[in-house]
Design a protein around this motif. Structure first.
Motif, PDB file in Angstrom:
ATOM      1  N   GLU A   6     -70.779  96.165  27.456  1.00  0.00           N
ATOM      2  CA  GLU A   6     -70.169  97.089  26.400  1.00  0.00           C
ATOM      3  C   GLU A   6     -71.455  97.029  24.973  1.00  0.00           C
ATOM      4  O   GLU A   6     -71.985  96.164  25.102  1.00  0.00           O
ATOM      5  N   GLY A   8     -73.134  96.977  21.942  1.00  0.00           N
ATOM      6  CA  GLY A   8     -72.777  96.908  20.877  1.00  0.00           C
ATOM      7  C   GLY A   8     -72.318  95.844  20.455  1.00  0.00           C
ATOM      8  O   GLY A   8     -71.145  95.370  20.855  1.00  0.00           O
ATOM      9  N   GLN A  11     -69.401  96.478  15.694  1.00  0.00           N
ATOM     10  CA  GLN A  11     -69.209  98.393  15.831  1.00  0.00           C
ATOM     11  C   GLN A  11     -68.429  98.082  14.579  1.00  0.00           C
ATOM     12  O   GLN A  11     -68.070  97.604  14.048  1.00  0.00           O
ATOM     13  N   THR A  13     -68.175 102.165  12.068  1.00  0.00           N
ATOM     14  CA  THR A  13     -67.822 103.817  12.339  1.00  0.00           C
ATOM     15  C   THR A  13     -68.969 104.346  11.017  1.00  0.00           C
ATOM     16  O   THR A  13     -69.737 103.804  10.301  1.00  0.00           O
ATOM     17  N   ALA A  31     -72.817  99.375  17.293  1.00  0.00           N
ATOM     18  CA  ALA A  31     -73.087 100.318  17.547  1.00  0.00           C
ATOM     19  C   ALA A  31     -72.214 101.231  16.695  1.00  0.00           C
ATOM     20  O   ALA A  31     -71.424 100.685  16.537  1.00  0.00           O
ATOM     21  N   VAL A  32     -72.864 102.542  16.291  1.00  0.00           N
ATOM     22  CA  VAL A  32     -72.451 103.242  15.393  1.00  0.00           C
ATOM     23  C   VAL A  32     -71.252 104.495  15.876  1.00  0.00           C
ATOM     24  O   VAL A  32     -71.426 105.088  16.930  1.00  0.00           O
ATOM     25  N   MET A  33     -69.731 104.260  15.694  1.00  0.00           N
ATOM     26  CA  MET A  33     -68.875 105.294  15.811  1.00  0.00           C
ATOM     27  C   MET A  33     -68.660 106.621  15.061  1.00  0.00           C
ATOM     28  O   MET A  33     -68.235 106.120  14.235  1.00  0.00           O
ATOM     29  N   ASP A  34     -68.363 107.512  16.303  1.00  0.00           N
ATOM     30  CA  ASP A  34     -67.593 108.588  15.348  1.00  0.00           C
ATOM     31  C   ASP A  34     -66.169 109.355  15.744  1.00  0.00           C
ATOM     32  O   ASP A  34     -66.573 109.081  17.368  1.00  0.00           O
ATOM     33  N   LYS A  37     -66.158 107.327  19.429  1.00  0.00           N
ATOM     34  CA  LYS A  37     -67.018 106.962  20.391  1.00  0.00           C
ATOM     35  C   LYS A  37     -68.032 107.048  19.948  1.00  0.00           C
ATOM     36  O   LYS A  37     -68.944 107.195  18.481  1.00  0.00           O
ATOM     37  N   PRO A  38     -69.034 105.754  20.790  1.00  0.00           N
ATOM     38  CA  PRO A  38     -70.555 105.127  20.151  1.00  0.00           C
ATOM     39  C   PRO A  38     -71.168 107.079  20.170  1.00  0.00           C
ATOM     40  O   PRO A  38     -71.341 107.790  20.397  1.00  0.00           O
ATOM     41  N   TYR A  41     -76.817 103.839  18.216  1.00  0.00           N
ATOM     42  CA  TYR A  41     -76.502 103.011  18.047  1.00  0.00           C
ATOM     43  C   TYR A  41     -78.174 101.777  17.077  1.00  0.00           C
ATOM     44  O   TYR A  41     -79.004 102.631  16.611  1.00  0.00           O
TER      45      TYR A  41
END
Length: 99
Positions: A6, A8, A11, A13, A31-34, A37-38, A41
């Motif tokens: 994976e 990242g 992780q 938000t 990994a910057v998630m929203d 979902k990424p 990075y």
């Protein structure tokens, strides 16, 4: 071939990252998630400089040293999926590592 369980190591938000991005930069990939979902990075200066060095020397080499960081978070993710991620890797994914 680059193995990726994976992208990242960490992780976060998007909302939390926007509040204090500097808190998440270091010697790991974020990994910057929203909405689960990424969306991007983030990497620290050391990793960026390493990537630049790889790009600069990449044309001269067929293999480059790997940087494998087995963090507690990555170990937990591997454990949580019963090691299926590792089982999908080929022998080539494990070769040419140097630390």
């Amino acid at each position: 071939m680059i193995a990726s369980i994976e992208l990242g190591d960490v992780q976060v938000t998007l909302t939390e990252f926007e509040k204090n991005p500097g808190a998440y930069l270091g010697d790991h990939i974020v990994a910057v998630m929203d909405h689960g979902k990424p969306v991007g990075y983030a990497i620290g200066a050391d990793i960026f400089e390493h990537l630049v060095a790889l790009v600069e020397t990449g044309a001269k080499q067929t293999a480059v040293p790997g940087r494998f960081h087995l963090t507690p978070e990555l170990m937990q993710r591997i454990a949580n999926d019963d090691g299926r991620s590792i089982l999908k890797m080929s022998p080539d994914d494990f070769e040419n590592f140097s630390e």
